[in-house]
Design a protein around this motif. Structure first.
Motif, PDB file in Angstrom:
ATOM      1  N   SER A  44      37.644  47.758  42.206  1.00 40.91           N
ATOM      2  CA  SER A  44      36.967  47.597  41.158  1.00 40.91           C
ATOM      3  C   SER A  44      36.240  46.306  40.720  1.00 40.91           C
ATOM      4  CB  SER A  44      37.962  47.719  39.836  1.00 40.91           C
ATOM      5  OG  SER A  44      39.029  47.026  39.731  1.00 40.91           O
ATOM      6  N   SER A  45      35.250  46.253  39.871  1.00 41.77           N
ATOM      7  CA  SER A  45      34.679  45.046  39.771  1.00 41.77           C
ATOM      8  C   SER A  45      35.468  43.981  39.099  1.00 41.77           C
ATOM      9  CB  SER A  45      33.507  45.206  38.524  1.00 41.77           C
ATOM     10  OG  SER A  45      34.136  45.426  37.425  1.00 41.77           O
ATOM     11  N   HIS A  46      35.118  42.729  39.115  1.00 35.85           N
ATOM     12  CA  HIS A  46      35.767  41.595  38.821  1.00 35.85           C
ATOM     13  C   HIS A  46      35.966  41.355  37.450  1.00 35.85           C
ATOM     14  CE1 HIS A  46      36.434  40.081  42.842  1.00 35.85           C
ATOM     15  NE2 HIS A  46      35.022  40.156  43.124  1.00 35.85           N
ATOM     16  N   GLU A  47      34.985  42.179  36.593  1.00 40.16           N
ATOM     17  CA  GLU A  47      34.947  42.112  35.294  1.00 40.16           C
ATOM     18  C   GLU A  47      36.132  43.179  34.680  1.00 40.16           C
ATOM     19  OE1 GLU A  47      31.838  42.457  36.847  1.00 40.16           O
ATOM     20  OE2 GLU A  47      31.855  40.292  36.775  1.00 40.16           O
ATOM     21  N   ILE A  50      42.735  44.309  34.446  1.00 36.71           N
ATOM     22  CA  ILE A  50      43.789  45.190  34.853  1.00 36.71           C
ATOM     23  C   ILE A  50      45.124  44.477  34.452  1.00 36.71           C
ATOM     24  CG2 ILE A  50      44.940  46.052  37.046  1.00 36.71           C
ATOM     25  CD1 ILE A  50      42.324  45.553  38.446  1.00 36.71           C
ATOM     26  N   GLU A  51      45.859  45.478  33.815  1.00 42.59           N
ATOM     27  CA  GLU A  51      47.270  45.072  33.235  1.00 42.59           C
ATOM     28  C   GLU A  51      48.313  46.057  33.937  1.00 42.59           C
ATOM     29  OE1 GLU A  51      47.053  45.472  28.806  1.00 42.59           O
ATOM     30  OE2 GLU A  51      45.789  43.970  28.814  1.00 42.59           O
ATOM     31  N   ALA A  52      49.150  45.462  34.778  1.00 37.52           N
ATOM     32  CA  ALA A  52      50.187  45.910  35.462  1.00 37.52           C
ATOM     33  C   ALA A  52      51.491  45.608  34.832  1.00 37.52           C
ATOM     34  CB  ALA A  52      50.315  45.511  36.865  1.00 37.52           C
ATOM     35  N   GLU A  75      45.492  34.713  41.916  1.00 34.55           N
ATOM     36  CA  GLU A  75      43.978  34.404  41.977  1.00 34.55           C
ATOM     37  C   GLU A  75      43.138  35.378  41.594  1.00 34.55           C
ATOM     38  OE1 GLU A  75      42.141  35.852  46.190  1.00 34.55           O
ATOM     39  OE2 GLU A  75      44.397  35.485  46.487  1.00 34.55           O
ATOM     40  N   TYR A  76      43.491  36.333  40.989  1.00 34.89           N
ATOM     41  CA  TYR A  76      42.806  37.439  40.321  1.00 34.89           C
ATOM     42  C   TYR A  76      42.899  37.100  38.647  1.00 34.89           C
ATOM     43  CZ  TYR A  76      43.028  39.440  44.840  1.00 34.89           C
ATOM     44  OH  TYR A  76      42.849  39.785  46.189  1.00 34.89           O
TER      45      TYR A  76
END
Length: 177
Positions: A44-47, A50-52, A75-76
């Motif tokens: 997926s894009s860096h924009e 993502i919540e895990a 790092e993300y």
């Protein structure tokens, strides 16, 4: 890496869904070692936010290691590793706000029922859940602990949602409104 998905190379499903939906918001419940999360992050894009979520050491069986996962994904900037219970987190999300929702928390019919009633309205793209096949309902711990089978729940909701179960075992179910 621990994951029942490795056997059927389900990383291709996660990659394809990221390509098809170009998600802006992905939510995952149940991280373990990060097999599916790796695919979401890498495809997926860096924009894409993502919540895990996981309950980590509160889960007495194959539990995820919060320190390890926090370090692995530090790092993300778009990825958050969060402590959260699937059943108590519904109100965190607005209706039609989640592009991809992945649920892999020792799924049973109860988990599916709750997800279909409470989380499907939050999804504008696709919801994926571990399990869903007849064979998955027959695994030892489902029988040993007398867990509600998934197949009857899917049959109950078949007219209200688009449901596709892939593979016999390990299976994964894709659901759209």
């Amino acid at each position: 890496m621990r994951s029942s998905y490795i056997k059927n190379n389900y990383c291709e499903i996660f990659k394809t869904l990221c390509f098809a939906y170009d998600p802006k918001f992905i939510v995952e419940f149940g991280i373990l070692d990060g097999y599916s999360l790796d695919e979401f992050v890498n495809n997926s894009s860096h924009e894409c936010k993502i919540e895990a979520y996981d309950i980590f050491d509160e889960f007495p069986y194959n539990s995820a290691d919060q320190k390890y996962l926090t370090k692995k994904y530090e790092e993300y900037r778009n990825v958050s590793i969060l402590r959260g219970n699937f059943y108590n987190s519904v109100e965190l999300f607005k209706d039609n706000s989640i592009d991809i929702l992945h649920i892999d928390i020792a799924n049973t019919g109860d988990v599916y029922e709750f997800a279909l009633k409470n989380y499907l309205p939050k999804v504008r793209g696709v919801m994926l859940l571990e399990g869903g096949s007849y064979e998955r309902d027959q695994i030892s711990w489902m029988k040993q602990y007398d867990k509600q089978k998934i197949q009857p729940v899917l049959q109950k909701y078949d007219n209200n949602a688009k449901i596709k179960v892939l593979n016999n075992f390990p299976s994964i179910t894709l659901i759209k409104k």
